[in-house]
Design a protein around this motif. Structure first.
Motif, mmCIF file in Angstrom:
data_model
loop_
_atom_site.group_PDB
_atom_site.id
_atom_site.type_symbol
_atom_site.label_atom_id
_atom_site.label_comp_id
_atom_site.label_asym_id
_atom_site.label_seq_id
_atom_site.Cartn_x
_atom_site.Cartn_y
_atom_site.Cartn_z
ATOM 1 N N ASP A 133 0.828 -1.205 0.000
ATOM 2 C CA ASP A 133 0.000 0.000 0.000
ATOM 3 C C ASP A 133 0.863 1.257 0.000
ATOM 4 O O ASP A 133 0.549 2.250 -0.667
ATOM 5 C CB ASP A 133 -0.929 0.005 1.216
ATOM 6 N N LYS A 134 1.964 1.230 0.739
ATOM 7 C CA LYS A 134 2.863 2.387 0.751
ATOM 8 C C LYS A 134 3.425 2.645 -0.638
ATOM 9 O O LYS A 134 3.461 3.791 -1.109
ATOM 10 C CB LYS A 134 3.993 2.152 1.748
ATOM 11 N N ALA A 135 3.856 1.584 -1.324
ATOM 12 C CA ALA A 135 4.420 1.741 -2.667
ATOM 13 C C ALA A 135 3.371 2.261 -3.644
ATOM 14 O O ALA A 135 3.652 3.119 -4.488
ATOM 15 C CB ALA A 135 4.987 0.411 -3.148
ATOM 16 N N ALA A 136 2.129 1.753 -3.531
ATOM 17 C CA ALA A 136 1.062 2.169 -4.442
ATOM 18 C C ALA A 136 0.708 3.642 -4.240
ATOM 19 O O ALA A 136 0.561 4.399 -5.203
ATOM 20 C CB ALA A 136 -0.167 1.294 -4.233
ATOM 21 N N VAL A 137 0.565 4.051 -2.992
ATOM 22 C CA VAL A 137 0.194 5.438 -2.709
ATOM 23 C C VAL A 137 1.311 6.391 -3.121
ATOM 24 O O VAL A 137 1.063 7.451 -3.715
ATOM 25 C CB VAL A 137 -0.144 5.593 -1.209
ATOM 26 N N ARG A 138 2.551 6.020 -2.836
ATOM 27 C CA ARG A 138 3.659 6.907 -3.179
ATOM 28 C C ARG A 138 3.848 7.008 -4.688
ATOM 29 O O ARG A 138 4.320 8.037 -5.179
ATOM 30 C CB ARG A 138 4.930 6.407 -2.492
ATOM 31 N N HIS A 139 3.492 5.962 -5.428
ATOM 32 C CA HIS A 139 3.560 6.035 -6.893
ATOM 33 C C HIS A 139 2.677 7.167 -7.411
ATOM 34 O O HIS A 139 3.047 7.867 -8.354
ATOM 35 C CB HIS A 139 3.113 4.704 -7.501
ATOM 36 N N HIS A 140 1.528 7.342 -6.789
ATOM 37 C CA HIS A 140 0.599 8.383 -7.236
ATOM 38 C C HIS A 140 0.973 9.757 -6.696
ATOM 39 O O HIS A 140 0.927 10.756 -7.432
ATOM 40 C CB HIS A 140 -0.824 8.033 -6.792
ATOM 41 N N TYR A 141 1.368 9.837 -5.442
ATOM 42 C CA TYR A 141 1.495 11.134 -4.778
ATOM 43 C C TYR A 141 2.900 11.729 -4.771
ATOM 44 O O TYR A 141 3.044 12.949 -4.703
ATOM 45 C CB TYR A 141 0.993 11.025 -3.334
ATOM 46 N N ASP A 142 3.917 10.896 -4.815
ATOM 47 C CA ASP A 142 5.267 11.431 -4.630
ATOM 48 C C ASP A 142 5.900 11.885 -5.946
ATOM 49 O O ASP A 142 7.055 11.559 -6.250
ATOM 50 C CB ASP A 142 6.156 10.398 -3.929
ATOM 51 N N VAL A 143 5.149 12.628 -6.743
ATOM 52 C CA VAL A 143 5.711 13.272 -7.933
ATOM 53 C C VAL A 143 6.440 14.525 -7.458
ATOM 54 O O VAL A 143 7.639 14.675 -7.641
ATOM 55 C CB VAL A 143 4.608 13.633 -8.948
ATOM 56 N N SER A 144 5.694 15.419 -6.882
ATOM 57 C CA SER A 144 6.199 16.598 -6.179
ATOM 58 C C SER A 144 4.976 17.362 -5.719
ATOM 59 O O SER A 144 3.900 17.274 -6.329
ATOM 60 C CB SER A 144 7.079 17.475 -7.074
ATOM 61 N N ASN A 145 5.117 18.117 -4.662
ATOM 62 C CA ASN A 145 4.001 18.924 -4.189
ATOM 63 C C ASN A 145 3.604 19.953 -5.234
ATOM 64 O O ASN A 145 2.419 20.253 -5.418
ATOM 65 C CB ASN A 145 4.372 19.612 -2.878
ATOM 66 N N GLU A 146 4.586 20.505 -5.923
ATOM 67 C CA GLU A 146 4.287 21.525 -6.930
ATOM 68 C C GLU A 146 3.447 20.947 -8.061
ATOM 69 O O GLU A 146 2.582 21.626 -8.617
ATOM 70 C CB GLU A 146 5.574 22.125 -7.491
ATOM 71 N N TYR A 147 3.691 19.691 -8.411
ATOM 72 C CA TYR A 147 2.928 19.056 -9.489
ATOM 73 C C TYR A 147 1.430 19.116 -9.196
ATOM 74 O O TYR A 147 0.622 19.482 -10.053
ATOM 75 C CB TYR A 147 3.385 17.613 -9.640
ATOM 76 N N PHE A 148 1.050 18.779 -7.970
ATOM 77 C CA PHE A 148 -0.364 18.813 -7.606
ATOM 78 C C PHE A 148 -0.887 20.249 -7.495
ATOM 79 O O PHE A 148 -2.063 20.498 -7.741
ATOM 80 C CB PHE A 148 -0.579 18.052 -6.296
ATOM 81 N N SER A 149 -0.014 21.177 -7.133
ATOM 82 C CA SER A 149 -0.452 22.572 -7.023
ATOM 83 C C SER A 149 -0.832 23.156 -8.374
ATOM 84 O O SER A 149 -1.507 24.185 -8.440
ATOM 85 C CB SER A 149 0.648 23.426 -6.382
ATOM 86 N N LEU A 150 -0.417 22.506 -9.462
ATOM 87 C CA LEU A 150 -0.735 23.005 -10.797
ATOM 88 C C LEU A 150 -2.219 22.910 -11.114
ATOM 89 O O LEU A 150 -2.705 23.605 -12.007
ATOM 90 C CB LEU A 150 0.060 22.232 -11.853
ATOM 91 N N PHE A 151 -2.949 22.031 -10.394
ATOM 92 C CA PHE A 151 -4.375 21.897 -10.723
ATOM 93 C C PHE A 151 -5.303 21.952 -9.515
ATOM 94 O O PHE A 151 -6.509 22.125 -9.668
ATOM 95 C CB PHE A 151 -4.631 20.610 -11.524
ATOM 96 N N LEU A 152 -4.777 21.805 -8.306
ATOM 97 C CA LEU A 152 -5.630 21.884 -7.125
ATOM 98 C C LEU A 152 -5.859 23.336 -6.718
ATOM 99 O O LEU A 152 -5.223 24.244 -7.241
ATOM 100 C CB LEU A 152 -5.003 21.111 -5.965
ATOM 101 N N ASP A 153 -6.775 23.554 -5.764
ATOM 102 C CA ASP A 153 -7.007 24.902 -5.253
ATOM 103 C C ASP A 153 -5.856 25.296 -4.323
ATOM 104 O O ASP A 153 -4.938 24.517 -4.088
ATOM 105 C CB ASP A 153 -8.349 24.969 -4.508
ATOM 106 N N ASP A 154 -5.898 26.502 -3.806
ATOM 107 C CA ASP A 154 -4.789 27.019 -3.003
ATOM 108 C C ASP A 154 -4.528 26.197 -1.745
ATOM 109 O O ASP A 154 -3.406 26.169 -1.237
ATOM 110 C CB ASP A 154 -5.052 28.479 -2.611
ATOM 111 N N THR A 155 -5.568 25.521 -1.219
ATOM 112 C CA THR A 155 -5.387 24.736 0.004
ATOM 113 C C THR A 155 -4.898 23.321 -0.275
ATOM 114 O O THR A 155 -4.670 22.554 0.654
ATOM 115 C CB THR A 155 -6.707 24.652 0.797
ATOM 116 N N MET A 156 -4.761 22.961 -1.563
ATOM 117 C CA MET A 156 -4.320 21.619 -1.965
ATOM 118 C C MET A 156 -5.299 20.546 -1.470
ATOM 119 O O MET A 156 -4.901 19.493 -0.969
ATOM 120 C CB MET A 156 -2.909 21.339 -1.455
ATOM 121 N N THR A 157 -6.584 20.794 -1.596
ATOM 122 C CA THR A 157 -7.590 19.809 -1.229
ATOM 123 C C THR A 157 -7.805 18.873 -2.410
ATOM 124 O O THR A 157 -8.310 19.283 -3.456
ATOM 125 C CB THR A 157 -8.922 20.491 -0.857
ATOM 126 N N TYR A 158 -7.430 17.593 -2.245
ATOM 127 C CA TYR A 158 -7.471 16.633 -3.348
ATOM 128 C C TYR A 158 -8.614 15.646 -3.145
ATOM 129 O O TYR A 158 -8.414 14.461 -2.941
ATOM 130 C CB TYR A 158 -6.123 15.912 -3.426
#
Length: 403
Positions: A133-158
């Protein structure tokens, strides 16, 4: 490398698919035109490697590999999804399938079997073990925080925003969702709250700042945890928030007054859902409240997830039916008190995310690479279509531990 000509495949496709609302363009410049006089979209087979992927793994996985690698492309993703949703291809018998495969082989010439794209993950170990489960979740999320900030709102609510209660912007809709969870949980100043799958801390910060509670958040992503701590400090509530990097099965804590599980249950799986809810029961004080917010399947005859999502988007992800969630809630001893669905809200949320992501494609490619960006452009659109067509919904289930 000298590519072979695609003529054998083009001719066989014309026979097998006499009614085509799309065009197929091949690497040598030749095309298989639409038969209705107006192509809705063009599928571009940019090299024989696309056919090699399809031959090596027939079906969704092979086509997905061809697309992610760039060997197969479309001129309009939304139009292509429309075609695949509405077009009814003729049923092909075994003979027709063999003829197509043989034609594809003649069209590729000699080509070594291609390796899967680097963006593909094949999880190892026992399904839904802590390490897997750790490997699966990190595959999706551990790109970079900035990557997700490109499309999420200012609070980073995913997770699903709520537009249906008057919000006009993504930021307003996410605030509405977070406040609704706090309201349903009936949070009171000084209470202790557990936030399972806390992400970048958006809900924890909101609950601490707006309702005066103390929040323990857990996530499997270290970059998420670091960013959540920074955001809590910037918001002035770091003394009310503790962020831990751990699996829910590793948590050892005194019982909480309330628990929020937002966008987490999809990663638990059908084999672990009873254990998950039972653990949340144990984490609650008598009279404590649980709010589970998660994606659920609406049709019983559909699989949990397709091979493309399994390898490229959410490995081991499993949207369960809301009835299965309720069964686990009841088996644990919790009392369900309220269920609410937000299907159209998630469709609207995904539209905002896709538009924002497309507006930042150059930076997304710099951060995540072209393969991952191709995955995400497709994922955000197919997910939205799932909510629009009634394949998926998202439910908030409120439950209480009896006093």
């Amino acid at each position: 490398m000298a590519f072979s000509r695609p003529a054998p495949l083009r001719e066989e496709l014309a026979r097998a698919l006499p009614d085509r609302p799309f065009e197929v363009a091949f690497w040598d410049g030749s095309t298989l035109p639409a038969t209705n006089g107006s192509s809705l979209t063009t599928f571009r087979v940019k090299s024989p490697t696309a056919l090699a992927h399809a031959l090596r793994a027939p079906g969704q996985l092979g086509l997905g590999r061809a697309y992610v690698s760039g060997a197969l492309d479309v001129d309009d993703i939304d139009a292509a999804i429309d075609v695949l949703d509405t077009w009814k291809p003729p049923a092909l018998d075994t003979s027709a399938k063999l003829k197509l495969a043989a034609a594809a082989l003649r069209s590729t010439g000699f080509i070594a079997p291609p390796k899967p794209p680097q963006a593909e993950l094949v999880p190892q170990g026992r399904r839904h073990s802590i390490e897997r489960d750790k490997a699966a979740v990190r595959h999706h999320y551990d790109v970079s925080n900035e990557y997700f900030s490109l499309f999420l709102d200012d609070t980073m609510t995913y997770s699903c925003a709520i537009f249906s209660r008057g919000a006009k912007t993504l930021e307003e809709a996410q605030w509405t969702k977070r406040e609704l969870v706090c309201t349903k949980l009936g949070l009171k100043a000084g209470e202790r709250v557990l936030d399972v799958g806390c992400g970048w801390g958006a809900f924890a910060i909101h609950a601490a700042k707006e309702h005066g509670v103390h929040v323990t958040g857990i996530t499997l992503s270290e970059p998420q945890a670091q960013e959540a701590r920074k955001r809590a400090e910037a918001a002035g509530v770091s003394d009310q928030i503790e962020i831990k990097v751990m699996d829910w099965r590793e948590l050892d804590a005194e019982p909480f007054d309330a628990i929020s599980s937002i966008g987490m249950v999809e990663h638990v799986g059908s084999g672990n859902i009873d254990n998950y809810v039972a653990a949340l029961y144990d984490f609650l004080k008598p009279g404590g409240r649980l709010l589970n917010h998660g994606i659920g399947r609406l049709r019983w005859n559909d699989p949990e997830a397709g091979p493309f999502s399994e390898r490229y988007v959410f490995p081991d992800g499993a949207p369960l039916h809301v009835s299965r969630i309720l069964q686990a809630v009841e088996k644990s001893g919790l009392e369900p008190t309220h269920v609410e669905g937000f299907r159209t809200d998630y469709a609207e949320t995904l539209k905002h995310w896709a538009d924002r992501f497309d507006a930042n494609l150059p930076r997304a490619i710099e951060l995540g690479g072209e393969e991952r960006v191709r995955v995400w452009r497709l994922y955000l659109r197919t997910a939205r279509r799932g909510f629009e067509t009634g394949f998926l919904s998202v439910f908030q289930v409120l439950a209480t531990r009896p006093s």
